[in-house]
Design a protein around this motif. Structure first.
Motif, PDB file in Angstrom:
ATOM      1  N   LEU A  11       0.418  -1.336   0.111  1.00 37.46           N
ATOM      2  CA  LEU A  11      -0.180   0.140   0.001  1.00 37.46           C
ATOM      3  C   LEU A  11       1.061   1.130   0.078  1.00 37.46           C
ATOM      4  O   LEU A  11       1.868   1.534   1.030  1.00 37.46           O
ATOM      5  CB  LEU A  11      -1.291   0.621   1.141  1.00 37.46           C
ATOM      6  CG  LEU A  11      -1.898   1.576   1.384  1.00 37.46           C
ATOM      7  CD1 LEU A  11      -2.600   1.730   0.338  1.00 37.46           C
ATOM      8  CD2 LEU A  11      -2.822   1.451   2.699  1.00 37.46           C
ATOM      9  N   GLN A  13       0.764   5.938  -0.866  1.00 34.75           N
ATOM     10  CA  GLN A  13       0.258   7.391  -1.327  1.00 34.75           C
ATOM     11  C   GLN A  13       0.254   6.658  -3.288  1.00 34.75           C
ATOM     12  O   GLN A  13       1.626   6.818  -3.030  1.00 34.75           O
ATOM     13  CB  GLN A  13      -0.019   8.331  -0.486  1.00 34.75           C
ATOM     14  CG  GLN A  13       0.608   7.804   1.172  1.00 34.75           C
ATOM     15  CD  GLN A  13      -0.028   8.682   2.225  1.00 34.75           C
ATOM     16  OE1 GLN A  13       0.988  10.067   1.963  1.00 34.75           O
ATOM     17  NE2 GLN A  13      -0.799   9.091   2.843  1.00 34.75           N
ATOM     18  N   PRO A  88      -3.948   6.281  -8.567  1.00 33.52           N
ATOM     19  CA  PRO A  88      -4.826   5.274  -7.969  1.00 33.52           C
ATOM     20  C   PRO A  88      -5.166   4.356  -8.681  1.00 33.52           C
ATOM     21  O   PRO A  88      -5.287   2.847  -8.846  1.00 33.52           O
ATOM     22  CB  PRO A  88      -5.796   6.276  -7.418  1.00 33.52           C
ATOM     23  CG  PRO A  88      -5.384   7.506  -7.170  1.00 33.52           C
ATOM     24  CD  PRO A  88      -4.108   7.769  -7.865  1.00 33.52           C
ATOM     25  N   THR A  91      -3.604   0.641  -8.908  1.00 38.85           N
ATOM     26  CA  THR A  91      -3.912  -0.221  -8.929  1.00 38.85           C
ATOM     27  C   THR A  91      -4.787  -1.618  -9.002  1.00 38.85           C
ATOM     28  O   THR A  91      -5.349  -1.238 -10.398  1.00 38.85           O
ATOM     29  CB  THR A  91      -5.236   0.217  -7.734  1.00 38.85           C
ATOM     30  OG1 THR A  91      -5.109   2.061  -6.337  1.00 38.85           O
ATOM     31  CG2 THR A  91      -5.618  -0.481  -6.573  1.00 38.85           C
ATOM     32  N   THR A 124      -1.653  -1.331  -4.037  1.00 37.00           N
ATOM     33  CA  THR A 124      -2.949  -0.468  -4.062  1.00 37.00           C
ATOM     34  C   THR A 124      -1.875   1.232  -3.710  1.00 37.00           C
ATOM     35  O   THR A 124      -1.615   1.121  -3.244  1.00 37.00           O
ATOM     36  CB  THR A 124      -2.956  -1.401  -2.700  1.00 37.00           C
ATOM     37  OG1 THR A 124      -3.982  -2.600  -2.770  1.00 37.00           O
ATOM     38  CG2 THR A 124      -4.724  -0.188  -2.786  1.00 37.00           C
ATOM     39  N   SER A 126      -2.965   4.341  -2.789  1.00 36.48           N
ATOM     40  CA  SER A 126      -4.212   5.103  -1.695  1.00 36.48           C
ATOM     41  C   SER A 126      -4.130   6.804  -2.733  1.00 36.48           C
ATOM     42  O   SER A 126      -3.220   7.218  -2.883  1.00 36.48           O
ATOM     43  CB  SER A 126      -4.308   5.308  -0.384  1.00 36.48           C
ATOM     44  OG  SER A 126      -2.706   5.972  -0.391  1.00 36.48           O
TER      45      SER A 126
END
Length: 127
Positions: A11, A13, A88, A91, A124, A126
């Protein structure tokens, strides 16, 4: 037979970076064209980047060109995908794949031309 194991997902950002690795075993790595592919929920698997067996030629899908870099280390039987400026929309589950290919300046760019696949690693991003 070739076994492929991906690592490095996670994960992050938006705007961040990740480096994926794919370790190959089972046969000589040198004459394998390698590729990274991804599949987002509800979407078809798509090509992200591919590299020839000698590392001299690469291909990137338009959406990642300039942000992602594929590379390989034949001495370590490993291919990498450096992902910068992540968005994003990046992802997805990322898969490593391999196919026997002796061409010096061309690696297949479509999924069905690859014979060996890893299990995938989740990335992923975010917002």
């Amino acid at each position: 037979q070739v076994q492929l194991v991906e690592s490095g997902g996670g994960l992050v950002q938006a705007g961040g970076s990740l480096r994926l690795s794919c370790a190959a075993s089972g046969r000589t790595f040198s004459f394998l064209a390698m590729g990274w592919f991804r599949q987002a929920p509800g979407k078809e698997r798509e090509t992200v980047a591919v590299i020839t067996w000698n590392g001299l030629s690469t291909y990137y899908t338009d959406s990642v060109r300039g942000r992602f870099t594929i590379s390989r280390d034949n001495a370590r039987n490993t291919v990498y995908l450096q992902m910068n400026s992540l968005k994003p929309e990046d992802t997805a589950v990322y898969y490593c794949a391999a196919t026997e290919n002796y061409e010096k300046d061309y690696a297949p760019t479509v999924t069905h031309e690859y014979d060996y696949w890893g299990q995938g690693t989740q990335v992923t991003v975010s917002s």
